[in-house]
Scaffold this motif. Sequence first.
Motif, mmCIF file in Angstrom:
data_model
loop_
_atom_site.group_PDB
_atom_site.id
_atom_site.type_symbol
_atom_site.label_atom_id
_atom_site.label_comp_id
_atom_site.label_asym_id
_atom_site.label_seq_id
_atom_site.Cartn_x
_atom_site.Cartn_y
_atom_site.Cartn_z
ATOM 1 N N ALA A 171 4.885 2.131 0.716
ATOM 2 C CA ALA A 171 5.743 2.606 -0.372
ATOM 3 C C ALA A 171 6.476 3.871 0.044
ATOM 4 O O ALA A 171 7.675 4.028 -0.193
ATOM 5 C CB ALA A 171 4.898 2.867 -1.618
ATOM 6 N N GLY B 258 1.389 8.416 1.382
ATOM 7 C CA GLY B 258 0.954 7.153 0.839
ATOM 8 C C GLY B 258 -0.540 6.913 0.896
ATOM 9 O O GLY B 258 -1.023 5.898 0.437
ATOM 10 N N ILE C 223 0.939 -1.049 -6.387
ATOM 11 C CA ILE C 223 0.740 -0.239 -5.184
ATOM 12 C C ILE C 223 -0.757 0.014 -5.101
ATOM 13 O O ILE C 223 -1.358 0.587 -6.010
ATOM 14 C CB ILE C 223 1.544 1.062 -5.248
ATOM 15 N N ASN D 257 0.831 -1.203 0.000
ATOM 16 C CA ASN D 257 0.000 0.000 0.000
ATOM 17 C C ASN D 257 0.866 1.253 0.000
ATOM 18 O O ASN D 257 2.092 1.185 0.175
ATOM 19 C CB ASN D 257 -1.037 -0.016 1.136
ATOM 20 N N GLY D 258 0.235 2.379 -0.239
ATOM 21 C CA GLY D 258 0.956 3.632 -0.416
ATOM 22 C C GLY D 258 1.757 4.028 0.811
ATOM 23 O O GLY D 258 2.862 4.561 0.703
#
Lengths: 851, 248
Positions: free
Chosen positions: A616, A805, A643, A612-613
């Motif tokens: 990331a 994210g 993502i 997931n963001g």
Amino acid sequence: MSLYIKLALRYLSGRKLRTALTTLAIMFGVLVIFGMNTFMPTFVQAFQTQMMAVAGQIDVTISHKTGEAFDPSVLEKVRQVEGVKVVMGSLERLINLPADYFDQDPNTPDRVSTVVLKGIDPELARQMIVFNVVQGRFLQPDDLGAAVITRSLARELGVGVGDTLALPTAVGIADLRIVGLLPERVLPGNEEVLVTLTEAQRLLNMPGKINLIDINLDTLDEARRTEIQQRIVAAVGDAYKIGALESGSEILTNIRNAQMIFNLMGFLALLMGGFIIFNTFRTVVAERRRDIGMLRALGASRSTIRGLILTEGLIQGVVGTIAGLISGYLFGWLLLQLIVPIGQQYLNIKVGLPAISPSLVLGSSVMGIGVTVLAGLLPAHSATRVTPLEALRPSVGQVSFKRLAGFSFWAGVVLMALGVAILISRQAAWLGIGAIFFVGALILMAPALINPIAVLFGNLLALLFARHGTAQLAEGNLSRQPGRATVTASTTMIAMAVVIMMASALSSVSLTFIHVLEKSLGSDFLIMPPTVAVWGSNTGAAPELARKLREIPGVELVSTLRFAGTQVKGVAVGLLGVDPQAYRQLEALSFSAGDPESAYQALESERAIVINGVLAAAANIHLGDEITLLTPAGQQVYRVVGIATDYLNAKTTTGYISQQNLAADFGRTEDVFYQINLKPGADQATVEAAIAQLLKAYPQFKVFSGKRYVEENKRLFDVVLLSMYAMAAFLAIPSLIAMVNTLAIGVIERTREIGMLRAVGATRGQIRTIILSEALILSAIGTSFGILAGLYMGYMAVKAFEAMGFPMMYLFPASGVLAAIAIGILFGALAATVPARQAARLNVVEALRYE
Amino acid sequence: MQPIVSTQNLVKIYGQGVTAVHALRGINLTIQPGEFVAVMGPSGCGKSTLLHLIGGLDRPTSGKVVIEGEDLTQLSDDKVTALRRRKIGFVFQFFNLIPVLNALENAALPMILDGMRPSEAYQRAREWLERVGLGSRLAHRPSELSGGEQQRVAIARALASEPSIILADEPTGNLDSRASEEIAMLLRQISSEWGRTILLVTHDPRIAAYADRIVFLKDGQIVDETVMERRNGEQVDLVVGKMKEIGD
């Protein structure tokens, strides 16, 4: 009492309302900073207390860095270390109990909501810890279905030796016979249910695994113990760590982010408080010009005057800060009370009183008092410049038309350009500075802009009050003191900016989350464990439950989530195991990078991961990267194929892999979350009844209708949004004080002018209209600047969330802008009432004699 | 004997160029210890300016102001402030009391500002307030006192720090005629019984008639000086006559 304090106290008590309002402004700032900082650590602490096992009398505890179970072979390595006396492998797991599990009575909340199921080797355990069995006997190596608990737990549950304790486990409800009682538990932490290791491995569906190594050392010498510990660490390798199990560390990062945002709000509140105090002291100095001049005539030195004004500031700062600390504590407490139900529902934690540290009290006090004294410095300095002659000579309201574009204006233009450039560049790290630049630019440019804007709004008002002919006078009054008007407008601006910023950020967050929520959890039924998102502390169910669910007539699809903890580049990550085919049908993931089709295919066929963001951003991972996951069996390389995020895990660092890989690399096969879709035309009620029947053996789960769950979440979201809006509005109130003050100085300074206006025939109504017009023009300037700054900051906040994210969609806060305009007009009118009445009631003869 | 005040060629010009206003054009005035001097003259003649320069509230354009041998024009702002605190007592037209302090606290203020112990300052303030007839009004705030009473507090305040000279700027300008008369008599008493030096600026002949000497100012210059024979306010006609002579 010293002269300073006496005079300060008397002056303060002479202007009770103003003193109260100014002190309130300081209080607000301290309240937000202190309150949020007492609340957050308490929350985190409660969270950690609940998550961490208590080590007890054991010297060293070792667990895997991922928190996952591992092979007992590692025990042998520890045993080889010189200085190690006893080594025991155990398997323990926090079991979150559903509400009303024991008493079945919704009216009285259960006092025990969590227990730790701990599987031990009875013989080794007795070598490590002295167990004083107060009733019955201790565990024996060949015990099956037997448990030992403390007397306190037995009392809470109303059971005794020989009774049965039913616990939800991965293999359904386990009936454990209580064979012995230990003394009451005195340490904080969860009550333990002791069973044999083999029993625990069976109940938790982890055959042959352990997740803790307890070690006792042969010495009490600190230096040597440290040395032995280091040798143990070296022996087991860096996949293990010293210390008990910690689950949910991924959510801590999230809480810290929230704390930062609240600190920013507290800082803005204090900044606004600073402006208000500055403004108030300017009023004070203007009002007391004669007194100050006279004190100077009597021989008071400049430093005496400065001391007098600063003492007043200090008193207000101290009182405001103390009030802020107290109300901040209450605020923190109140927030905790509000959060308790949410905490219990989603995280299954209990929270105590707000935590206060000396450094926090000191820090908040320094800020509160510091801002007050700092804001008082300039007015105090200008007070020292009052000459003794001013006590004797009539003073005339000063006129200081500023040149249109001075140094500060151009400095503002440069800052503004920088702010806009930062916004365009989309550099997340710079966004905070960009916001400061933008607000700073508006404050710097304001003095030069006050004139043209005052003329513009003055003309508007002139149309409105055409027959009074007073708007021009009001406009002139403002533009002849652009400095003062700027300070006031700036206060209003910051207040409005906060409102608009909150509105933009919240409406965008809300829009995004509802979108993701509907997408992620739109299935017909959800089967949820007691804590959502902190998966590690849940007791799941073996794959058998999912199989049985699929067999229910009318069920088309059952998709499950499995959980394991891991670390990527030192970041704690919650790993969710999905069935790629089923998960894809649900379309639960919203992709922001990567192609869903090929991502799901890769998940199925290789060691691939969708992250997931938040993850990331936290670990700086990009699509296509190969990342190394820490597993109980060593390290494994996964390829990042997408993502994406789902609703439940949007805020925590999360990765998605296939259940097949999760079983192979992490040894986890239990399901912690189920989503069920029905066949077209299937009867909801029948299916729900069948699910409920199945879940009787798995009381750790609750079944929800997907729609109902989404609705409930939306409602919860609305409550949170509403309270955030209320808080923003709360922050705007102090700006009212600033406006009242500015208008009041205007009236005081122009007493003679007003008397003259009255003498030449102005009615009381006209005088009131002049003051009202001034107020409206002031608030219009502040509000329009505030909307500009707020839109910038709101957009920036959304971008900042994106950079962290979170998936975000920007929504223009139209309702927020309207609200700000309404608040602006309302505040303008409110602020004018007192000074307008004061001006209108002036006795003409006295006003003309006034100097 | 060293004079308390002497001014030498005192000039004060406000503004510049064509708009310049010559408030004082070379004033030479000497006041001896114990003297009660009144300065009179038409509006705008420079009376108040003269008083402000002597009191160190304003600086002259040229010339000197010497108070007990110290040239004010050579002193820094802090030194002038300290000198004002110790050697000069002011009485203003609008009383200028601090509204949030009571009579006793107002009268003690200059001494406390000068660093005197509060108990001692209050003791001295109380004595002077009793002398000016306000013994029973010590705890009253200015808003609770009549105009005449407020001016007495201001006078007690000026006297309590035992200054070398009292500068009174139109002390009766804001009072009715009875209260004015009382204040004038009090000033007379301060001078003759308690031996203080007073410089009084007024445009009221009835008040000036209590002084030892009257200095007449016109257009920033001393145009006449009269030493009074009777100093009990009876020679009002003489003063009025002089005023008419100089064209007021």
